[in-house]
Design an enzyme around this catalytic site. Structure first.
Site, PDB file in Angstrom:
ATOM      1  N   ARG A 125       0.815  -1.242   0.000  1.00  0.00           N
ATOM      2  CA  ARG A 125       0.000   0.000   0.000  1.00  0.00           C
ATOM      3  C   ARG A 125       0.835   1.273   0.000  1.00  0.00           C
ATOM      4  NH1 ARG A 125      -2.958  -3.015   3.826  1.00  0.00           N
ATOM      5  NH2 ARG A 125      -4.752  -3.989   2.857  1.00  0.00           N
ATOM      6  N   LYS A 147       2.941  11.340 -11.315  1.00  0.00           N
ATOM      7  CA  LYS A 147       2.075  10.462 -12.118  1.00  0.00           C
ATOM      8  C   LYS A 147       2.845   9.180 -12.382  1.00  0.00           C
ATOM      9  CE  LYS A 147      -0.998  13.498 -14.709  1.00  0.00           C
ATOM     10  NZ  LYS A 147      -1.376  13.970 -16.055  1.00  0.00           N
ATOM     11  N   GLU A 189       8.924  17.628 -25.275  1.00  0.00           N
ATOM     12  CA  GLU A 189       8.289  18.047 -24.014  1.00  0.00           C
ATOM     13  C   GLU A 189       8.842  19.397 -23.558  1.00  0.00           C
ATOM     14  OE1 GLU A 189       5.718  16.437 -22.781  1.00  0.00           O
ATOM     15  OE2 GLU A 189       5.904  14.315 -23.282  1.00  0.00           O
ATOM     16  N   LYS A 231       6.893  22.907 -14.243  1.00  0.00           N
ATOM     17  CA  LYS A 231       6.085  21.766 -13.828  1.00  0.00           C
ATOM     18  C   LYS A 231       5.812  21.801 -12.329  1.00  0.00           C
ATOM     19  CE  LYS A 231       4.871  17.076 -14.434  1.00  0.00           C
ATOM     20  NZ  LYS A 231       4.986  15.835 -15.175  1.00  0.00           N
ATOM     21  N   GLU A 241      -4.691  17.009 -11.101  1.00  0.00           N
ATOM     22  CA  GLU A 241      -5.203  17.363 -12.427  1.00  0.00           C
ATOM     23  C   GLU A 241      -6.706  17.630 -12.426  1.00  0.00           C
ATOM     24  OE1 GLU A 241      -3.188  15.455 -15.776  1.00  0.00           O
ATOM     25  OE2 GLU A 241      -5.078  15.543 -16.858  1.00  0.00           O
ATOM     26  N   ARG A 245      -3.285  21.413 -14.469  1.00  0.00           N
ATOM     27  CA  ARG A 245      -2.289  20.402 -14.824  1.00  0.00           C
ATOM     28  C   ARG A 245      -2.583  19.776 -16.186  1.00  0.00           C
ATOM     29  NH1 ARG A 245       0.754  15.879 -11.044  1.00  0.00           N
ATOM     30  NH2 ARG A 245       1.997  15.017 -12.754  1.00  0.00           N
ATOM     31  N   ASN A 249      -0.814  18.255 -20.951  1.00  0.00           N
ATOM     32  CA  ASN A 249      -1.149  17.238 -21.944  1.00  0.00           C
ATOM     33  C   ASN A 249      -1.285  17.817 -23.349  1.00  0.00           C
ATOM     34  OD1 ASN A 249      -1.310  14.883 -20.299  1.00  0.00           O
ATOM     35  ND2 ASN A 249      -3.104  15.802 -19.357  1.00  0.00           N
ATOM     36  N   HIS A 252      -0.933  15.696 -26.394  1.00  0.00           N
ATOM     37  CA  HIS A 252      -0.907  14.300 -25.954  1.00  0.00           C
ATOM     38  C   HIS A 252      -2.127  13.500 -26.401  1.00  0.00           C
ATOM     39  CE1 HIS A 252       2.500  15.668 -23.691  1.00  0.00           C
ATOM     40  NE2 HIS A 252       2.645  14.533 -23.044  1.00  0.00           N
ATOM     41  N   HIS A 256      -1.339  10.285 -28.210  1.00  0.00           N
ATOM     42  CA  HIS A 256      -1.701   8.954 -27.709  1.00  0.00           C
ATOM     43  C   HIS A 256      -2.418   8.147 -28.790  1.00  0.00           C
ATOM     44  CE1 HIS A 256      -1.511  10.159 -23.156  1.00  0.00           C
ATOM     45  NE2 HIS A 256      -0.329  10.019 -23.706  1.00  0.00           N
ATOM     46  N   HIS A 269       7.261   8.306 -27.613  1.00  0.00           N
ATOM     47  CA  HIS A 269       6.244   9.170 -27.000  1.00  0.00           C
ATOM     48  C   HIS A 269       6.455  10.633 -27.423  1.00  0.00           C
ATOM     49  CE1 HIS A 269       3.485  10.696 -23.955  1.00  0.00           C
ATOM     50  NE2 HIS A 269       4.444  11.514 -23.541  1.00  0.00           N
TER      51      HIS A 269
END
Ligand code: NAD
Ligand code: GLY
Length: 366
Positions: A125, A147, A189, A231, A241, A245, A249, A252, A256, A269
């Protein structure tokens, strides 16, 4: 700024769980830098078959005097960013009788960082982890902000958790062994931050792109520091987010689609994000927000970083279907990051579907 003065400039990321430093340096003793952030006695270094050969031995040797050091080496590639290889990390932790005070160390690019972070978030956990990002992309983006996660066959980064590291160590020297294609992918990026947040950074990038691509460590350290600061500022305001935030993206959602359609690992990527940023910029232009000259400026800076500006040919309906899997979709509505102008981005579902289709269709050869 020289590398020495940037060293230990210690940017700090403020998050709900804890604050942590980003140390930007060059040719450091990695073990010495991270040791103060290791709480227990056990350290599990997670890396891949490529980075292992370059940096694992020194790091492990440097830690061995003070800690019980173990390592797990995963195959190299986005296609291995799956539950199966998270299980490989769990197996190593269980087989080595790791306890709750183990620290996981991610030594590698964004794939290793995301997977190690996810394993750390879920093992018992939640245990501590440290990021040592060794690609430009991971230094400026994925190692910062917590993330973590893995891919699902039907969508990128679909399974994951927010889990913040104890610290991030970005050593510019690691970029000297990076293939040029990967350096370019990371530069996508870097350029992203300029396009969404700061036109003056775009000016700086245009002036310094040759130095950056030539691996000038001072220029690289400055770019990494600026991106990490952008960032960190965003993460401090919106860790989960809920709003701002999502701007990170930019490009993205389109990217994606490319990555998922072409098969993970085919387009890098950052390459997919580069072509995706051009598509998002094209839509912004069609909406009357950015000018043709700004669109061309965006393409030019991407080209100067040796990045693609054209996506592969993808059927428009298939692209639209893939977009439905985007994590920003709300009540079936695709939300995109678009540019009001260079340096000023918004998240919006308020665009003409026809214009989006035109952008997607423009990449399909007649
Ligand atoms: P990557 O981790 O696959 O690394 C790229 C390649 O470079 C790999 O072959 C790797 O083995 C090699 N490599 C790494 N460091 C090296 C070095 N110093 N010298 C030589 N080779 C080296 O890819 P990436 O671009 O670093 O990261 C992409 C991943 O990051 C994607 O999975 C993406 O989804 C994820 N990502 C996550 C976030 C986030 O916020 N968590 C943000 C952006 C991207
Ligand atoms: N790379 C996007 C984010 O961290 O939010």
């Amino acid at each position: 700024m020289d590398v020495e003065s940037l060293m230990k400039a210690n940017l700090v990321v403020h998050t709900q769980s804890h604050d942590y430093p980003i140390i930007i340096t060059s040719q450091c003793d990695m073990a010495k830098e991270i040791a103060p952030y290791i709480k227990g006695k056990q350290v599990m270094i997670v890396t891949n078959t490529t980075v292992e050969k370059l940096y694992l031995a020194d790091l492990a040797a440097g830690l061995e005097e003070d800690f019980e050091v173990m390592s797990v080496v995963l195959p190299d590639g986005e296609q291995y960013k799956t539950q199966q290889y998270i299980d490989t990390i769990y197996d190593a932790l269980m087989d080595n009788h790791c306890s709750r005070d183990v620290t996981l160390v991610a030594l590698g690019g964004g794939v290793i960082g995301d997977m190690t972070g996810f394993a750390a978030a879920s093992f018992m956990r939640g245990v501590n982890f440290i990021q040592i990002p060794t690609t430009l992309l991971s230094q400026v983006d994925s190692s910062v902000g917590g993330k973590t996660g893995i891919n699902h066959p039907k969508g990128k980064n679909m399974i994951g958790a927010f889990w913040q590291p104890q610290m991030v160590l970005a050593d510019m020297h690691t970029l000297t062994t990076l293939p040029q294609r990967e350096l370019s992918a990371g530069m996508a990026e870097v350029i992203k931050y300029a396009l969404i947040m700061d036109e003056t950074f775009l000016d700086w990038l245009e002036d310094n792109m040759a130095a950056l691509m030539g691996l000038d460590k001072v220029a690289l350290a400055e770019a990494v520091a600026r991106c990490c600061q952008y960032k960190a500022d965003i993460v401090a305001q919106d860790e989960r987010e809920a709003g701002k935030r999502a701007l990170l993206n930019f490009g993205h959602t389109f990217g994606h689609v490319i990555e998922t359609h072409e098969g993970y690992g085919q387009w890098l990527h950052g390459e997919a994000v580069a072509a995706g940023m051009v598509q998002a910029a094209q839509l912004s232009h069609k909406m009357g927000w950015i000018s043709e000259a700004q669109l061309q400026r965006i393409c030019a800076v991407l080209i100067s970083a040796k990045l693609p500006t054209q996506p592969p040919s993808i059927d428009t309906q298939i692209a639209l279907d893939l977009m439905q899997h985007d994590k920003k979709v709300k009540s079936g509505q695709v939300r995109l990051i678009l540019l009001k102008s260079v340096g000023d981005a918004v998240v919006t579902a308020d665009f003409e579907p026809k214009l989006l289709e035109e952008v997607l269709a423009s990449c399909v050869p007649n």
